[in-house]
Write an enzyme that holds these catalytic residues in place. Structure first.
Site, PDB file in Angstrom:
ATOM      1  N   GLU A 178      41.636  33.278  34.431  1.00  0.00           N
ATOM      2  CA  GLU A 178      40.231  33.276  33.647  1.00  0.00           C
ATOM      3  C   GLU A 178      40.581  32.848  32.214  1.00  0.00           C
ATOM      4  O   GLU A 178      39.804  32.880  31.535  1.00  0.00           O
ATOM      5  CB  GLU A 178      39.972  34.241  34.056  1.00  0.00           C
ATOM      6  CG  GLU A 178      38.405  34.424  33.369  1.00  0.00           C
ATOM      7  CD  GLU A 178      37.594  35.621  33.625  1.00  0.00           C
ATOM      8  OE1 GLU A 178      38.263  37.325  33.084  1.00  0.00           O
ATOM      9  OE2 GLU A 178      36.612  36.334  33.571  1.00  0.00           O
ATOM     10  N   LYS A 220      40.063  32.261  37.806  1.00  0.00           N
ATOM     11  CA  LYS A 220      39.300  32.975  38.082  1.00  0.00           C
ATOM     12  C   LYS A 220      38.443  32.360  37.109  1.00  0.00           C
ATOM     13  O   LYS A 220      37.554  32.471  36.472  1.00  0.00           O
ATOM     14  CB  LYS A 220      39.258  34.532  38.008  1.00  0.00           C
ATOM     15  CG  LYS A 220      38.169  34.920  37.207  1.00  0.00           C
ATOM     16  CD  LYS A 220      38.082  36.639  36.814  1.00  0.00           C
ATOM     17  CE  LYS A 220      36.266  37.190  36.378  1.00  0.00           C
ATOM     18  NZ  LYS A 220      36.761  39.237  36.842  1.00  0.00           N
TER      19      LYS A 220
HETATM   20  C1  5MM Z   1      33.694  43.283  34.367  1.00  0.00           C
HETATM   21  O1  5MM Z   1      33.458  42.387  32.408  1.00  0.00           O
HETATM   22  C2  5MM Z   1      35.656  42.189  32.550  1.00  0.00           C
HETATM   23  C3  5MM Z   1      35.492  43.005  31.222  1.00  0.00           C
HETATM   24  O2  5MM Z   1      34.802  42.156  30.200  1.00  0.00           O
HETATM   25  P1  5MM Z   1      34.597  42.746  28.643  1.00  0.00           P
HETATM   26  O3  5MM Z   1      36.894  42.736  28.350  1.00  0.00           O
HETATM   27  O4  5MM Z   1      34.526  41.426  27.358  1.00  0.00           O
HETATM   28  O5  5MM Z   1      34.179  44.048  28.924  1.00  0.00           O
HETATM   29  C4  5MM Z   1      34.806  40.276  32.413  1.00  0.00           C
HETATM   30  O6  5MM Z   1      36.088  39.905  31.823  1.00  0.00           O
HETATM   31  C5  5MM Z   1      34.949  40.309  33.791  1.00  0.00           C
HETATM   32  O7  5MM Z   1      35.697  40.602  34.820  1.00  0.00           O
HETATM   33  C6  5MM Z   1      34.546  38.265  33.966  1.00  0.00           C
HETATM   34  O8  5MM Z   1      33.981  38.162  33.034  1.00  0.00           O
HETATM   35  C7  5MM Z   1      33.729  38.950  35.836  1.00  0.00           C
HETATM   36  O9  5MM Z   1      32.454  39.278  35.120  1.00  0.00           O
HETATM   37  P2  5MM Z   1      31.210  39.065  35.472  1.00  0.00           P
HETATM   38  O10 5MM Z   1      30.215  39.915  34.906  1.00  0.00           O
HETATM   39  O11 5MM Z   1      30.680  37.419  34.910  1.00  0.00           O
HETATM   40  O12 5MM Z   1      31.305  38.740  36.953  1.00  0.00           O
END
Ligand code: 5MM
Length: 340
Positions: A178, A220
């Site tokens: 990602e 991703k």
């Molecule tokens: C769910 O949020 C994930 C974890 O974030 P942190 O490590 O900052 O707590 C994040 O990596 C998430 O999997 C991705 O950014 C995709 O989430 P979104 O909300 O952008 O769809």
């Protein structure tokens, strides 16, 4: 490394009309989400919230192929003592694990980040496999500003992503890679295109150098989209076209699937963009979702941390999962939202 097993899991993660639930918020992030609904973040409240999601039968059995978990959650048990991982597998979905340790300041490059977490990762993968994880996730953060990102930042993050991916595959765990180009800022969709293209080129160079088996990976990425503070934002068709164009230039067709992050888009925007791509373009890979906020926002608002709202929260999650499952087939229509 069992290539057949890796390929089978990766293909399962992008099965027709299915996508991934990113429920891997770290303790700090889930606290921010709970603050928005005036709910205290404790071991139990985090467990209750994740349990209600994983017991949402329609979503989990029909539209969600896999769930990304945080370290705490993969070890937690539901109220009745069933491991949360077992709820996921019982619904026919695949458990996954976030293994990065978060983004830290990149040395000698103000405003840029590099993701940490490689130390001891081989041993952690062995344990996570025993705990039931069959895929993993590592997120790199790339900021756009006037002179950023630097090639140094893109290369440092790509190198770490590839090291993680090679270690995951050595342990028969499918790596989700990602590289998130952050939406914040006034930048145009053209600038997002340029940065996303550079980030993906750096990533696939590093994956090649480090002998990563592409057929056993999932990408991703962010969508190619205007910055949140841009006053002349690109519309749905432009986002779909530019995103597909950028991915076709950079992502080898050996990759089985691309599951987008939502990155701060509204729930409906994230669904509409995905559906427009699948409805209008032929592509060599499956295009689906790996949303966090865009799958959970309505469910959190319906739940409000209260036991009596569990059914309403599940129904909100089931709905969002179904809308995105249809978008993964290019079959979503805005009228479906209103009807619901
Ligand atoms: C769910 O949020 C994930 C974890 O974030 P942190 O490590 O900052 O707590 C994040 O990596 C998430 O999997 C991705 O950014 C995709 O989430 P979104 O909300 O952008 O769809």
């Amino acid at each position: 490394m069992n290539k057949e097993q890796l390929e089978q899991i990766a293909n399962g993660m992008v099965a027709d009309g299915k996508g991934i639930l990113a429920a891997d918020e770290s303790t700090g992030t889930i606290k921010k989400r709970f603050d928005q609904i005036n709910t205290e973040s404790t071991d139990d409240s985090r467990r209750d919230y994740r349990e209600l999601l994983f017991r949402s039968e329609d979503a989990m059995s029909n539209w969600i192929s896999g769930v990304i978990l945080f370290d705490e959650t993969i070890r937690q048990k539901a109220k009745d003592g069933t491991p949360l991982v077992d709820l996921i597998t019982a619904a026919g979905s695949i458990p996954g694990i976030k293994v990065d340790a978060g983004a830290q300041d990149l040395a000698q490059s103000p405003g840029e980040k590099v993701t940490e977490g490689l130390d001891g990762l081989r041993g952690r993968f062995q344990e996570y496999y025993q705990l039931g994880a069959r895929f993993a996730k590592w997120r790199a953060v790339i900021n756009i500003a006037d002179h950023l990102p630097s090639q140094y930042c893109l290369n440092a993050n790509a190198h770490a992503l590839a090291r993680y991916a090679a270690l995951a595959q050595e342990n028969n765990i499918v790596p989700i890679v990602e590289p998130e180009v952050i939406m914040d800022g006034p930048h145009s969709i053209e600038r997002c295109f340029e940065v996303t293209e550079a980030a993906l080129n750096a990533l696939y160079d590093a994956l090649y150098e480090q002998r990563v088996f592409l057929e056993g990976t999932i990408l991703k990425p962010n969508m190619v989209i205007s910055g949140t503070e841009n006053t002349n934002r690109a519309n749905i068709d432009q986002v779909a076209e530019q995103t597909v164009f950028c991915l076709k230039r950079t992502v080898p067709s050996a990759v089985p699937g691309i599951c987008f992050l939502s990155g701060g888009q509204s729930e409906e925007e994230a669904t509409a963009h995905l559906s427009a791509m699948n409805a209008n373009f032929d592509m060599p890979w499956k295009l689906s979702f790996s949303y966090g906020r865009a799958l959970q926002q309505s469910a959190l608002q319906a739940w409000l941390g209260k036991e009596e709202n569990v059914a309403a929260a599940q129904s909100a999650f089931n709905h969002r999962a179904k809308m995105n499952g249809l978008a993964a087939k290019g079959e979503w229509q805005a009228t479906m939202e209103k009807a619901a």
